[in-house]
Scaffold this motif. Sequence first.
Motif: not given
Length: 369
Positions: A143-149
Amino acid sequence: MLLQEWTMEEQEQLIHFMTTNTWPFDGESHPGRTIIEKAIEEGGYESDEVKTFWVENELGVKVGIVKIYDLQDEIPLFDLKIADVSRGYGYGPKALRLIAKYVFDLPEQKIRLEGHTRQDNVAMRKTFQRAGFVKEAHLRKAWFSPKENSYYDAVTYGITREDFMGGTTTPVIWEDVEKGKEEPRIPVFLDSFESERLVIRAPQIEDSLDIWNAIRHSLPALREWLPFAQSEPELESTEENLREAIANFITRKDLRLHLFKKDTGEFIGSSGLHRIDWSIPKFEIGYWLATEFEGLGYMTEAVRRIERFAFEELGARRVEIRCDEQNKKSRTVAERAGFILEGTLKNDSLSMDGKVLRNTCIYAKIEGE
């Protein structure tokens, strides 16, 4: 609660809902108008594959939205979102049960329904569990979180048609579980039921003021028997205890139940099923009553109904009531409810002030009695 199908005429309402609430576990925690407009235009909310519904509470207020997709497949998926101000009121599990009913009522006879969330999204995971879904997968760094990279673990929960229709929960038997040590099956059950004069339901955060006032006004009667009644309670600590009770109910570790008069809605006391052993299953009923409602038979009525709930809905094989030998009121409730005194444990506990040894009476009923 109900699901109300979203229509294109409600596009502005949808955009407002999605952009004014926060979604901390999504790729876009604060999506802008452009993103939602583009998703609508591309059929992301309405198409042959996708249907979107408002989640409305009993007052007709839109508390959430759900998107069901892959509707042409035998295994649909869903995405449920509850508004910021509506979280913590138990809407998620109720909505999820409605979603499952919609999917399994479709003429195509769908075989299962599943959903995914981030591993650390505790609220959503508890929602799955409370609605009868079973954890079926744990995907590392998926699960990728763009905000936290950054990548997080993801989990998948599912419910089969057979389990939903049968009101059962069939856990996955993981390959590393030793034979004979499989997790016990926990039945799916509603969190509210009634007796002749009472509504008996799971705890909710809005109950905190009622509980706080009831304990404060009943301290003289409760202090001799209950550890939480040894000092004047604080509202903050009452709320903290209540949040823990809600979490335990969701995870089925402990089933605290609050009692309300049907005719007035007044909170009168607390009971529940404690010291749970799901492998048998067996439970212990505990209870306390606000002083102003004593002597009217409410607690005996509640215990009889909770006992029936345990045997009929939870498959209980044994239900106990334990109380101090000198607690005449508690013993009277057990006896009036038809529980049998099986024995007395001598010097089993200390008085609330820690100065005197006390005996414990064990009352019980077993399946079929």
